[in-house]
Design a protein around this motif. Structure first.
Motif, short mmCIF file in Angstrom:
data_model
loop_
_atom_site.label_atom_id
_atom_site.label_comp_id
_atom_site.label_asym_id
_atom_site.label_seq_id
_atom_site.Cartn_x
_atom_site.Cartn_y
_atom_site.Cartn_z
N ALA A 95 56.40 36.49 43.75
CA ALA A 95 57.37 35.47 43.21
C ALA A 95 56.57 34.19 42.88
O ALA A 95 55.69 34.04 43.25
CB ALA A 95 58.52 35.45 44.49
N LEU A 96 57.35 33.45 42.03
CA LEU A 96 56.83 32.39 41.63
C LEU A 96 56.58 31.28 42.81
O LEU A 96 55.63 30.24 42.75
CB LEU A 96 57.78 31.85 40.64
N SER A 97 57.23 31.44 43.90
CA SER A 97 57.12 30.67 45.02
C SER A 97 55.68 30.82 45.71
O SER A 97 54.89 29.90 45.90
CB SER A 97 58.12 30.58 46.05
N LYS A 98 55.36 32.20 45.55
CA LYS A 98 54.22 32.67 46.02
C LYS A 98 52.82 32.28 45.00
O LYS A 98 51.97 31.92 45.48
CB LYS A 98 54.02 34.14 46.61
N ARG A 99 53.29 32.20 43.89
CA ARG A 99 52.19 31.72 42.73
C ARG A 99 51.81 30.36 43.02
O ARG A 99 50.71 29.90 42.90
CB ARG A 99 53.06 31.95 41.45
N LYS A 100 52.87 29.35 43.28
CA LYS A 100 52.65 28.27 43.60
C LYS A 100 51.72 28.07 44.71
O LYS A 100 50.57 27.28 44.65
CB LYS A 100 53.89 27.20 43.62
N LEU A 101 52.09 28.81 45.81
CA LEU A 101 51.27 28.72 47.03
C LEU A 101 49.67 29.14 46.42
O LEU A 101 48.58 28.74 47.14
CB LEU A 101 51.75 29.61 48.30
N ALA A 102 49.68 30.25 45.82
CA ALA A 102 48.24 30.74 45.33
C ALA A 102 47.41 29.76 44.64
O ALA A 102 46.32 29.59 44.70
CB ALA A 102 48.59 31.98 44.78
N ILE A 103 48.11 29.09 43.64
CA ILE A 103 47.43 28.05 43.08
C ILE A 103 46.89 26.93 44.03
O ILE A 103 45.85 26.61 43.80
CB ILE A 103 48.28 27.41 41.76
N GLU A 104 47.91 26.61 44.84
CA GLU A 104 47.49 25.54 45.78
C GLU A 104 46.18 25.92 46.39
O GLU A 104 45.47 25.12 47.17
CB GLU A 104 48.60 24.99 46.41
N ALA A 105 46.12 27.36 46.91
CA ALA A 105 44.94 27.85 47.70
C ALA A 105 43.88 28.06 46.80
O ALA A 105 42.71 28.59 47.21
CB ALA A 105 45.33 29.09 48.23
N GLY A 106 43.88 27.79 45.39
CA GLY A 106 42.61 27.95 44.40
C GLY A 106 42.64 29.01 43.81
O GLY A 106 41.83 29.15 42.97
N ALA A 107 43.94 29.87 43.42
CA ALA A 107 43.94 30.65 42.29
C ALA A 107 43.88 30.03 41.01
O ALA A 107 44.29 28.84 40.91
CB ALA A 107 45.16 31.38 42.39
N VAL A 108 43.28 30.89 40.00
CA VAL A 108 43.23 30.49 38.53
C VAL A 108 44.31 30.93 37.92
O VAL A 108 44.73 31.89 37.83
CB VAL A 108 41.86 30.82 38.08
N GLU A 109 44.98 30.09 37.09
CA GLU A 109 46.12 30.58 36.16
C GLU A 109 45.57 31.00 34.89
O GLU A 109 44.61 30.35 34.30
CB GLU A 109 47.07 29.13 35.91
N VAL A 110 45.80 32.07 34.53
CA VAL A 110 45.64 32.84 33.17
C VAL A 110 46.83 33.27 32.45
O VAL A 110 47.68 33.58 33.01
CB VAL A 110 44.49 33.93 33.62
N SER A 111 46.73 33.53 31.15
CA SER A 111 47.70 33.84 30.42
C SER A 111 47.65 35.29 30.63
O SER A 111 46.72 35.90 30.90
CB SER A 111 47.57 33.50 28.95
N MET A 112 48.82 36.14 30.03
CA MET A 112 48.92 37.42 30.28
C MET A 112 47.80 37.95 29.33
O MET A 112 47.59 39.16 29.74
CB MET A 112 50.40 37.98 29.78
N VAL A 113 47.65 37.56 28.20
CA VAL A 113 46.45 38.06 27.40
C VAL A 113 45.09 37.95 28.17
O VAL A 113 44.43 38.98 28.27
CB VAL A 113 46.56 37.08 26.00
N GLU A 114 44.63 36.77 28.75
CA GLU A 114 43.63 36.88 29.55
C GLU A 114 43.64 37.83 30.55
O GLU A 114 42.64 38.34 30.93
CB GLU A 114 43.27 35.30 30.08
N LEU A 115 44.68 37.97 31.46
CA LEU A 115 44.60 38.94 32.38
C LEU A 115 44.51 40.51 31.60
O LEU A 115 43.71 41.23 32.42
CB LEU A 115 45.97 38.85 33.02
N GLY A 116 45.19 40.81 30.69
CA GLY A 116 44.80 41.90 30.04
C GLY A 116 43.49 42.33 29.72
O GLY A 116 42.82 43.29 29.83
N ARG A 117 42.64 41.19 29.20
CA ARG A 117 41.28 41.04 28.87
C ARG A 117 40.61 41.61 30.03
O ARG A 117 39.40 42.29 29.94
CB ARG A 117 40.68 39.89 28.34
#
Length: 128
Positions: free
Chosen positions: A55-77
C-alpha cells in the motif's frame, strides 16, 4: 543491498498499491519486516519476479527507511536484466555497471521469446 519501490498505482479494494523489490531476498524480507508487511504476502517467491505489492502508506515507510523510488519502466528493466542473466537477484542499483551492460543490448534481445513451430515443421505457404 538496495530496495526499490515503483510508481505504479493499482487499486485493490480501498487501497492503492505499488511494487517493492530488492537486490536480494534477505533485503526484501528485512524491509518488509521493518515496514510491517507480513512475509506471507510475498509474490513470485524464489523467482526473478519476487516482490511485494504494498500500500502507498507502506511505500512511504519504505522510502523513509532507505528504499529507492523507480519508475515502472526502470523496475521493468531491473526485472528484464534478472531474467536475462538467469539469476533472480542482481547486485547493484539501476544504472550499475552490471545492469548497464545487460541492458545495453536491448536491440539484440528477442523480446518475443522462441517462436512456436508446428508438429509438422515450419509453416509453408502454398500458392492459394
Amino acid at each position: 543491498m538496495t530496495v526499490y519501490v515503483d510508481t505504479m498505482r493499482a487499486r485493490f479494494g480501498r487501497m492503492t498499491m505499488c511494487h517493492m523489490i530488492a537486490d536480494s531476498n534477505a533485503g526484501l524480507i528485512a524491509m518488509a519486516d521493518r515496514i510491517g508487511v507480513q512475509r506471507k504476502w510475498i509474490q513470485n517467491a524464489g523467482t526473478y519476479r519476487e516482490h511485494f505489492d504494498i500500500a502507498l502508506s507502506k511505500r512511504k515507510l519504505a522510502i523513509e527507511a532507505g528504499a529507492v523510488e523507480v519508475s515502472m519502466v526502470e523496475l521493468g528493466r531491473i526485472l528484464r536484466a534478472r531474467r536475462m542473466s538467469g539469476c533472480k537477484q542482481i547486485a547493484g542499483r539501476p544504472g550499475s555497471e552490471v545492469e548497464r551492460d545487460q541492458l545495453r543490448g536491448d536491440d539484440h534481445v528477442n523480446v518475443k521469446g522462441p517462436q512456436p513451430v508446428s508438429r509438422n515443421g515450419p509453416a509453408v505457404r502454398t500458392g492459394r
